[in-house]
Design an enzyme around this catalytic site. Sequence first.
Site, PDB file in Angstrom:
ATOM      1  N   GLU A   1       0.903 -17.382  -8.658  1.00  0.00           N
ATOM      2  CA  GLU A   1       1.399 -17.177  -6.972  1.00  0.00           C
ATOM      3  C   GLU A   1       1.006 -15.839  -6.702  1.00  0.00           C
ATOM      4  O   GLU A   1       0.948 -14.817  -7.427  1.00  0.00           O
ATOM      5  CB  GLU A   1       2.505 -17.462  -6.866  1.00  0.00           C
ATOM      6  CG  GLU A   1       3.641 -16.903  -7.751  1.00  0.00           C
ATOM      7  CD  GLU A   1       5.285 -17.637  -7.495  1.00  0.00           C
ATOM      8  OE1 GLU A   1       5.321 -18.919  -7.263  1.00  0.00           O
ATOM      9  OE2 GLU A   1       5.857 -16.770  -7.568  1.00  0.00           O
TER      10      GLU A   1
ATOM     11  N   CYS B   1     -21.737   6.261  33.076  1.00  0.00           N
ATOM     12  CA  CYS B   1     -21.934   7.396  32.439  1.00  0.00           C
ATOM     13  C   CYS B   1     -22.895   7.218  31.020  1.00  0.00           C
ATOM     14  O   CYS B   1     -23.687   7.929  30.752  1.00  0.00           O
ATOM     15  CB  CYS B   1     -20.538   7.880  31.716  1.00  0.00           C
ATOM     16  SG  CYS B   1     -20.500   9.174  30.616  1.00  0.00           S
TER      17      CYS B   1
ATOM     18  N   LYS C   1      -2.199  -6.427 -10.573  1.00  0.00           N
ATOM     19  CA  LYS C   1      -2.201  -5.423  -9.182  1.00  0.00           C
ATOM     20  C   LYS C   1      -3.616  -5.721  -8.550  1.00  0.00           C
ATOM     21  O   LYS C   1      -4.499  -5.547  -9.319  1.00  0.00           O
ATOM     22  CB  LYS C   1      -1.719  -4.156  -9.624  1.00  0.00           C
ATOM     23  CG  LYS C   1      -0.409  -3.820  -9.921  1.00  0.00           C
ATOM     24  CD  LYS C   1       0.754  -4.170  -8.770  1.00  0.00           C
ATOM     25  CE  LYS C   1       0.744  -3.044  -7.914  1.00  0.00           C
ATOM     26  NZ  LYS C   1       1.747  -2.291  -7.815  1.00  0.00           N
TER      27      LYS C   1
ATOM     28  N   LYS D   1       1.929 -12.123  -5.273  1.00  0.00           N
ATOM     29  CA  LYS D   1       2.734 -11.028  -5.229  1.00  0.00           C
ATOM     30  C   LYS D   1       2.914 -10.581  -3.790  1.00  0.00           C
ATOM     31  O   LYS D   1       2.058  -9.804  -3.277  1.00  0.00           O
ATOM     32  CB  LYS D   1       2.507  -9.802  -6.115  1.00  0.00           C
ATOM     33  CG  LYS D   1       3.707  -8.933  -6.386  1.00  0.00           C
ATOM     34  CD  LYS D   1       3.379  -7.955  -7.658  1.00  0.00           C
ATOM     35  CE  LYS D   1       4.621  -7.171  -7.803  1.00  0.00           C
ATOM     36  NZ  LYS D   1       4.852  -6.173  -6.895  1.00  0.00           N
TER      37      LYS D   1
ATOM     38  N   ASP E   1      -1.397   3.550  -5.278  1.00  0.00           N
ATOM     39  CA  ASP E   1      -2.354   3.921  -6.433  1.00  0.00           C
ATOM     40  C   ASP E   1      -1.774   5.215  -7.217  1.00  0.00           C
ATOM     41  O   ASP E   1      -1.808   5.278  -8.453  1.00  0.00           O
ATOM     42  CB  ASP E   1      -3.601   4.071  -5.939  1.00  0.00           C
ATOM     43  CG  ASP E   1      -4.181   2.618  -6.038  1.00  0.00           C
ATOM     44  OD1 ASP E   1      -3.832   1.917  -6.354  1.00  0.00           O
ATOM     45  OD2 ASP E   1      -5.628   2.951  -5.773  1.00  0.00           O
TER      46      ASP E   1
HETATM   47  S1  IVH Z   1       8.989 -12.694  -9.903  1.00  0.00           S
HETATM   48  C1  IVH Z   1      11.971 -11.097 -13.079  1.00  0.00           C
HETATM   49  N1  IVH Z   1       7.373 -13.580  -7.816  1.00  0.00           N
HETATM   50  O1  IVH Z   1       7.555  -8.015  -7.228  1.00  0.00           O
HETATM   51  C2  IVH Z   1      11.327 -10.470 -11.941  1.00  0.00           C
HETATM   52  N2  IVH Z   1       8.124 -11.363  -7.865  1.00  0.00           N
HETATM   53  O2  IVH Z   1       7.656  -6.022  -9.313  1.00  0.00           O
HETATM   54  C3  IVH Z   1      10.665 -11.840 -11.233  1.00  0.00           C
HETATM   55  N3  IVH Z   1       7.535 -10.160  -5.749  1.00  0.00           N
HETATM   56  O3  IVH Z   1      11.128  -7.311  -7.602  1.00  0.00           O
HETATM   57  C4  IVH Z   1       9.807 -11.572  -9.963  1.00  0.00           C
HETATM   58  N4  IVH Z   1       6.221 -11.628  -5.021  1.00  0.00           N
HETATM   59  O4  IVH Z   1      10.113  -8.060  -5.367  1.00  0.00           O
HETATM   60  C5  IVH Z   1       8.002 -12.550  -8.391  1.00  0.00           C
HETATM   61  N5  IVH Z   1       5.563 -14.293  -6.216  1.00  0.00           N
HETATM   62  C6  IVH Z   1       6.591 -13.285  -6.693  1.00  0.00           C
HETATM   63  C7  IVH Z   1       6.651 -11.991  -6.121  1.00  0.00           C
HETATM   64  C8  IVH Z   1       7.396 -11.023  -6.681  1.00  0.00           C
HETATM   65  C9  IVH Z   1       6.612 -10.231  -4.946  1.00  0.00           C
HETATM   66  C10 IVH Z   1       7.821  -8.658  -6.195  1.00  0.00           C
HETATM   67  C11 IVH Z   1       9.478  -8.718  -6.520  1.00  0.00           C
HETATM   68  C12 IVH Z   1       9.734  -7.891  -7.544  1.00  0.00           C
HETATM   69  C13 IVH Z   1       8.537  -7.230  -7.774  1.00  0.00           C
HETATM   70  C14 IVH Z   1       8.347  -6.995  -9.204  1.00  0.00           C
END
Ligand code: IVH
Length: 710
Positions: A118, A441, A325, A120, A41
């Site tokens: 999906e 105790c 996020k 992250k 953050d």
């Molecule tokens: S798509 C062109 N899908 O997030 C980049 N990234 O901040 C396309 N990440 O470097 C990335 N889960 O390490 C994508 N389902 C997901 C993801 C994902 C984690 C990470 C990845 C990327 C970073 C981007």
Amino acid sequence: MTETPPFTVLADDAAYAEAVQLAVDSAAAYYADGTSTLDDDAYDRLVRGIEAYERAHPEAVLPSSPTGKVAGGAVVGDVPHTVPMLSLDNVFGPDQLADWVTGLERRLGRPVTAWSVEPKLDGLAISARYRHGRLAQLVTRGDGAAGEDVSHAIGTIVGLPDRLAEPVTVELRGEVMMTATQFEEACAKRQAHDGTTFANPRSAAAGTLRAQDRPYTCELTFFAYGALPSPGDDSELAVRLRELPHSRVMEWVAGQGVQTTASTAVAGIVAETLERVSERVAEIAAARAGLPFGIDGIVIRCDSAADQAEAGFSSRAPRWAVAYKLPATEKITKLLAVEWNTGRTGIIAPRAVLEPVKLDGSVVTYATLHNPADIARRGLMLGDSVTVYKAGDVIPRVEAPVVHLRTGEERPIEIPQVCPSCGDAIDTSQERWRCVRGRQCRAIASIVYAVGRDQLDVEGLAENRIKQMLDLGLIADFADLFFLTREQLLGLERMGETSTDNLLAALERAKGRPLSRVFCALGVRGTGRSMSRRIARHFGSMQAILAADAEAIQAVEGIGPEKAPVVVAELIELAPLIDKLIKAGVTMTEPGWTPPAEPGEPGGPGEAGEVAEPGAQEAAGAVTLPLAGMSVVVTGAMSGPLEALTRNEVNELIERAGGKASSSVSARTSLLVAGEKAGSKRAKAESLGVRIVDPEEFAVQVSAFLTPSP
Ligand code: IVH
């Protein structure tokens, strides 16, 4: 607690330069080994502040600025990527997401065909290069243009097979991370090796991926989120992968035997509208706390290849995808003090007092610190900046000190020399310290717990009365209550005839409680209400429980190799108390219990459903219990016939009706009983398609079981 502004406000060029330096250092540490002087953050706020300053003062932009660079410009490697590995732009809420969608559709001059949504994943990006179906090379993201070769990790990553189903040449991209179990195992291995632990799963994964000469191996997990043919490859597969929508590419990837999020509770989906996207965002956010791995947001992207091609890229990120996020589950705050308390079983546990910090929807002021050995191992000091973790219902915990933020003002944590409750000595022979008096105790706390509503339910026995009896030496533990005479009770201050008769009657009723409650009243470490019910239902009698060794105890669901010996040792310690309870005539069996059937026998596995009537499983003419084979979760306020019941009593009801009461919603949950004010569990059940009923409807379904047998 003060609310933090959405970005750091920078006053002048000097403040800007300082902010750039801090961001660069922090990104370097984060990408090197997962440690950082700033939590996620704080880093995001700082970079947004730098961006705001650069917009207002374009002439002052420093070449070292992290803005517009992949990974904040932190790392470089020597293996060039075939196609750059970019970052994603972030949005921080529904309004920003809607603005981003509007901007993209304006650029395209038309609505986006379909969205893919999906999770992250919170790990490290990696490129896995397969040649003719064999995993040939693993490369980290690095600075996006080139990364580091980490092929030595091949064979240690679950979900990333050495061979694909077909002999194809393709590059898979995805995230390497540690699941909660892998993280625990890695910490245990490292602890056994050098007495230290990892700060969190992400930094454990980062360190492990790079490590080449560790004497121990830790397992990692991979989830793919993309597949790329090499530039110039014009094979049929390459053409197909370039033309297929993302969702279909991911199906192909899964078909090659590689792990994708499709195998999880937060599988990627295709959404036609922004409403459905937002709904899925909420579903994934709700499911987050129950996942066995960390996610830090949701990735929303154009599903169709044509939309992606038209949207194109900026220097740092694609324009066809964005990261939504989620609030951080880990933050950095100050360790202000450590309090030491002796619990009901005599365990002396440290608790951290923190500078209040907002984490995953609540303000955290206290966090567990495990035990004294753990404090020493982590090298924690008072005044330290510490990382604190909390997600969902978990108890917040202090993870590690942020050593680079030390000012020199930190002081050692004082470790108690005597029991903070009674002043007697401490038994330090185990990791968890214990007062030498053990349960004695805090006898008062043990007795209050034992007579509580969810255990023996002795009505009208208040804490001050228990204290009076203890002070006079009439009782030393809760079993002694059953031997009190009418005269002894009448002799107590402010105890009349009626109260005495009422208490004696309440104690008589308490003797008839089922074994599950009697066992719970013992307060065996690591066994709460639902575990006590499981133990009672598994063994049927106290005699059988006492005869069980650690191996036999492990047959109870939820008791693993660590807990089993603790339960056995606790029962040895509690043997005199149990003997006294038996002498007093307290129930030592579970009503309606029949030995678990062997496979193949009627009622055994494979014959689910045909069990017995309430409280009389041995009775002829067995009926199907309404919740047989079902896992049921209860949440929110109960109403109607269930209103007066405690949560434990509702759980007992579920089990009388043949179901299994569980506290968290998962893909295995059959039914959620949701009352008023049901929160994240309801959202999670909805996202998993679990059936939801209100308390009234549920009461009708189990009406025959509403009155407990004893
Ligand atoms: S798509 C062109 N899908 O997030 C980049 N990234 O901040 C396309 N990440 O470097 C990335 N889960 O390490 C994508 N389902 C997901 C993801 C994902 C984690 C990470 C990845 C990327 C970073 C981007």
